[in-house]
Design a protein around this motif. Sequence first.
Motif, PDB file in Angstrom:
ATOM      1  N   SER A  14       0.826  -1.210   0.000  1.00  0.00           N
ATOM      2  CA  SER A  14       0.000   0.000   0.000  1.00  0.00           C
ATOM      3  C   SER A  14       0.855   1.253   0.000  1.00  0.00           C
ATOM      4  CB  SER A  14      -0.946   0.003   1.207  1.00  0.00           C
ATOM      5  OG  SER A  14      -1.879  -1.046   1.125  1.00  0.00           O
ATOM      6  N   LEU A  15       1.901   1.266   0.832  1.00  0.00           N
ATOM      7  CA  LEU A  15       2.800   2.427   0.886  1.00  0.00           C
ATOM      8  C   LEU A  15       3.511   2.648  -0.443  1.00  0.00           C
ATOM      9  CD1 LEU A  15       4.348   2.018   4.448  1.00  0.00           C
ATOM     10  CD2 LEU A  15       2.800   3.816   3.668  1.00  0.00           C
ATOM     11  N   LEU A  16       4.021   1.577  -1.030  1.00  0.00           N
ATOM     12  CA  LEU A  16       4.734   1.662  -2.303  1.00  0.00           C
ATOM     13  C   LEU A  16       3.823   2.192  -3.414  1.00  0.00           C
ATOM     14  CD1 LEU A  16       7.301   0.882  -4.027  1.00  0.00           C
ATOM     15  CD2 LEU A  16       6.082  -1.249  -4.479  1.00  0.00           C
ATOM     16  N   LEU A  17       2.643   1.602  -3.553  1.00  0.00           N
ATOM     17  CA  LEU A  17       1.731   2.016  -4.624  1.00  0.00           C
ATOM     18  C   LEU A  17       1.177   3.421  -4.386  1.00  0.00           C
ATOM     19  CD1 LEU A  17      -0.185  -1.336  -5.220  1.00  0.00           C
ATOM     20  CD2 LEU A  17       1.668  -0.351  -6.586  1.00  0.00           C
ATOM     21  N   PRO A  24      -6.673 -13.161  -3.642  1.00  0.00           N
ATOM     22  CA  PRO A  24      -7.677 -13.040  -2.577  1.00  0.00           C
ATOM     23  C   PRO A  24      -7.839 -11.599  -2.092  1.00  0.00           C
ATOM     24  CG  PRO A  24      -5.631 -13.851  -1.665  1.00  0.00           C
ATOM     25  CD  PRO A  24      -5.428 -13.742  -3.159  1.00  0.00           C
ATOM     26  N   VAL A  25      -7.092 -10.681  -2.689  1.00  0.00           N
ATOM     27  CA  VAL A  25      -7.135  -9.273  -2.302  1.00  0.00           C
ATOM     28  C   VAL A  25      -7.539  -8.414  -3.497  1.00  0.00           C
ATOM     29  CG1 VAL A  25      -5.386  -9.524  -0.495  1.00  0.00           C
ATOM     30  CG2 VAL A  25      -4.687  -8.919  -2.805  1.00  0.00           C
ATOM     31  N   ALA A  26      -7.884  -7.177  -3.176  1.00  0.00           N
ATOM     32  CA  ALA A  26      -8.184  -6.179  -4.199  1.00  0.00           C
ATOM     33  C   ALA A  26      -7.381  -4.927  -3.845  1.00  0.00           C
ATOM     34  CB  ALA A  26      -9.682  -5.878  -4.229  1.00  0.00           C
ATOM     35  N   PHE A  27      -7.358  -3.985  -4.752  1.00  0.00           N
ATOM     36  CA  PHE A  27      -6.637  -2.734  -4.537  1.00  0.00           C
ATOM     37  C   PHE A  27      -7.647  -1.601  -4.564  1.00  0.00           C
ATOM     38  CE2 PHE A  27      -3.895  -5.833  -6.431  1.00  0.00           C
ATOM     39  CZ  PHE A  27      -2.775  -5.777  -5.623  1.00  0.00           C
ATOM     40  N   ARG A  28      -7.681  -0.835  -3.487  1.00  0.00           N
ATOM     41  CA  ARG A  28      -8.599   0.302  -3.384  1.00  0.00           C
ATOM     42  C   ARG A  28      -7.809   1.550  -3.774  1.00  0.00           C
ATOM     43  NH1 ARG A  28     -13.417   1.385  -1.092  1.00  0.00           N
ATOM     44  NH2 ARG A  28     -13.719   3.504  -0.362  1.00  0.00           N
ATOM     45  N   LEU A  29      -8.115   2.083  -4.936  1.00  0.00           N
ATOM     46  CA  LEU A  29      -7.414   3.235  -5.504  1.00  0.00           C
ATOM     47  C   LEU A  29      -8.215   4.498  -5.206  1.00  0.00           C
ATOM     48  CD1 LEU A  29      -5.422   4.632  -7.514  1.00  0.00           C
ATOM     49  CD2 LEU A  29      -6.971   3.900  -9.331  1.00  0.00           C
ATOM     50  N   GLU A  30      -7.553   5.453  -4.559  1.00  0.00           N
ATOM     51  CA  GLU A  30      -8.148   6.766  -4.297  1.00  0.00           C
ATOM     52  C   GLU A  30      -7.212   7.779  -4.955  1.00  0.00           C
ATOM     53  OE1 GLU A  30      -8.623   6.876  -0.037  1.00  0.00           O
ATOM     54  OE2 GLU A  30      -9.863   5.076  -0.083  1.00  0.00           O
ATOM     55  N   PRO A  31      -7.541   8.218  -6.177  1.00  0.00           N
ATOM     56  CA  PRO A  31      -6.580   8.969  -7.004  1.00  0.00           C
ATOM     57  C   PRO A  31      -6.444  10.461  -6.723  1.00  0.00           C
ATOM     58  CG  PRO A  31      -8.583   8.581  -8.231  1.00  0.00           C
ATOM     59  CD  PRO A  31      -8.742   7.886  -6.901  1.00  0.00           C
ATOM     60  N   ASP A  32      -6.922  10.945  -5.602  1.00  0.00           N
ATOM     61  CA  ASP A  32      -6.782  12.359  -5.272  1.00  0.00           C
ATOM     62  C   ASP A  32      -5.319  12.759  -5.427  1.00  0.00           C
ATOM     63  OD1 ASP A  32      -6.342  14.785  -3.919  1.00  0.00           O
ATOM     64  OD2 ASP A  32      -7.991  14.405  -2.546  1.00  0.00           O
ATOM     65  N   VAL A  87      -3.296   3.993  -2.435  1.00  0.00           N
ATOM     66  CA  VAL A  87      -3.728   2.688  -2.900  1.00  0.00           C
ATOM     67  C   VAL A  87      -3.615   1.769  -1.695  1.00  0.00           C
ATOM     68  CG1 VAL A  87      -3.325   0.784  -4.494  1.00  0.00           C
ATOM     69  CG2 VAL A  87      -2.837   3.128  -5.219  1.00  0.00           C
ATOM     70  N   ARG A  88      -4.703   1.127  -1.346  1.00  0.00           N
ATOM     71  CA  ARG A  88      -4.676   0.207  -0.212  1.00  0.00           C
ATOM     72  C   ARG A  88      -4.980  -1.200  -0.692  1.00  0.00           C
ATOM     73  NH1 ARG A  88      -8.415   0.775   3.981  1.00  0.00           N
ATOM     74  NH2 ARG A  88      -9.902   1.599   2.507  1.00  0.00           N
ATOM     75  N   VAL A  89      -4.298  -2.149  -0.121  1.00  0.00           N
ATOM     76  CA  VAL A  89      -4.608  -3.549  -0.358  1.00  0.00           C
ATOM     77  C   VAL A  89      -5.711  -3.904   0.633  1.00  0.00           C
ATOM     78  CG1 VAL A  89      -3.738  -5.910  -0.346  1.00  0.00           C
ATOM     79  CG2 VAL A  89      -2.254  -4.037  -1.082  1.00  0.00           C
ATOM     80  N   VAL A  90      -6.823  -4.417   0.117  1.00  0.00           N
ATOM     81  CA  VAL A  90      -7.977  -4.766   0.949  1.00  0.00           C
ATOM     82  C   VAL A  90      -8.395  -6.199   0.648  1.00  0.00           C
ATOM     83  CG1 VAL A  90      -8.782  -2.368   1.113  1.00  0.00           C
ATOM     84  CG2 VAL A  90      -9.635  -3.841  -0.721  1.00  0.00           C
ATOM     85  N   ARG A  91      -9.186  -6.754   1.518  1.00  0.00           N
ATOM     86  CA  ARG A  91      -9.736  -8.083   1.231  1.00  0.00           C
ATOM     87  C   ARG A  91     -10.625  -7.973   0.008  1.00  0.00           C
ATOM     88  NH1 ARG A  91      -8.417 -11.636   4.946  1.00  0.00           N
ATOM     89  NH2 ARG A  91      -7.925 -10.916   7.019  1.00  0.00           N
ATOM     90  N   ARG A  92     -10.656  -9.018  -0.782  1.00  0.00           N
ATOM     91  CA  ARG A  92     -11.469  -9.041  -2.002  1.00  0.00           C
ATOM     92  C   ARG A  92     -12.934  -8.727  -1.697  1.00  0.00           C
ATOM     93  NH1 ARG A  92     -10.728 -10.298  -6.872  1.00  0.00           N
ATOM     94  NH2 ARG A  92     -12.307 -11.213  -8.185  1.00  0.00           N
ATOM     95  N   THR A  93     -13.393  -9.091  -0.511  1.00  0.00           N
ATOM     96  CA  THR A  93     -14.788  -8.893  -0.119  1.00  0.00           C
ATOM     97  C   THR A  93     -14.994  -7.633   0.708  1.00  0.00           C
ATOM     98  OG1 THR A  93     -14.400 -10.289   1.817  1.00  0.00           O
ATOM     99  CG2 THR A  93     -15.265 -11.370  -0.180  1.00  0.00           C
ATOM    100  N   ASP A  94     -14.026  -6.733   0.705  1.00  0.00           N
ATOM    101  CA  ASP A  94     -14.114  -5.494   1.494  1.00  0.00           C
ATOM    102  C   ASP A  94     -15.434  -4.776   1.195  1.00  0.00           C
ATOM    103  OD1 ASP A  94     -12.950  -3.446   3.236  1.00  0.00           O
ATOM    104  OD2 ASP A  94     -12.901  -2.229   1.417  1.00  0.00           O
ATOM    105  N   PRO A  95     -16.232  -4.489   2.241  1.00  0.00           N
ATOM    106  CA  PRO A  95     -17.556  -3.889   2.022  1.00  0.00           C
ATOM    107  C   PRO A  95     -17.568  -2.360   1.881  1.00  0.00           C
ATOM    108  CG  PRO A  95     -17.264  -4.345   4.342  1.00  0.00           C
ATOM    109  CD  PRO A  95     -16.014  -4.841   3.643  1.00  0.00           C
ATOM    110  N   ALA A  96     -16.431  -1.702   2.011  1.00  0.00           N
ATOM    111  CA  ALA A  96     -16.402  -0.235   1.937  1.00  0.00           C
ATOM    112  C   ALA A  96     -16.952   0.239   0.594  1.00  0.00           C
ATOM    113  CB  ALA A  96     -14.985   0.275   2.134  1.00  0.00           C
ATOM    114  N   PRO A  97     -17.756   1.298   0.599  1.00  0.00           N
ATOM    115  CA  PRO A  97     -18.320   1.792  -0.665  1.00  0.00           C
ATOM    116  C   PRO A  97     -17.252   2.342  -1.605  1.00  0.00           C
ATOM    117  CG  PRO A  97     -18.862   3.269   1.160  1.00  0.00           C
ATOM    118  CD  PRO A  97     -18.141   2.093   1.750  1.00  0.00           C
ATOM    119  N   ALA A  98     -17.497   2.191  -2.888  1.00  0.00           N
ATOM    120  CA  ALA A  98     -16.585   2.697  -3.920  1.00  0.00           C
ATOM    121  C   ALA A  98     -17.423   3.161  -5.104  1.00  0.00           C
ATOM    122  CB  ALA A  98     -15.612   1.609  -4.350  1.00  0.00           C
TER     123      ALA A  98
END
Length: 151
Positions: free
Chosen positions: A9-12, A46-54, A60-71
């Motif tokens: 996450s830090l690198l990306l 088994p993971v996904a990448f949550r991209l917040e391009p501000d 970019v955070r590595v999250v569980r594939r089933t992460d329920p946070a809205p996008a």
Amino acid sequence: MVAFSPPVSLLLGAALRRIARRRPEVFERLGRFRRAAFVIAPAELPVAFRLEPDPARGRVRVVRRTDPAPAAARISGPLGELLGLFDGSLDADAAFFSRTIDVEGDTEAVVALHNTLEAAELTLADLLGLPALARGPLDFGLAVIRRAARA
């Protein structure tokens, strides 16, 4: 895989902010979606990448594939195809209409992200923040991975 989440996450995230500093005009194409979240979910992981391009606070955070946070949108598909979308080597429209990738959520947000990526002309080395010397070998290696994933 989740154990590697913080350093990845830090690198990306750092690479995203570096691109924003070098090419701020590219992020203007995101319009009102600059602060939106996009989930990129490789089918093989088994993971996904949550991209917040501000551009100022992008991450970019590595999250569980089933992460329920809205996008705003979720883009899923084979890893090789998703990487091809980011570096421009894959035609996004063809991938979508052939159902190689799946898009859920706000299509306007996805189009804004697509236009931004297209204008940025990124390589995987750019996304990882690697020096120019690493780009040739990395791009070659990525091409091999993409071909293998498609086969």
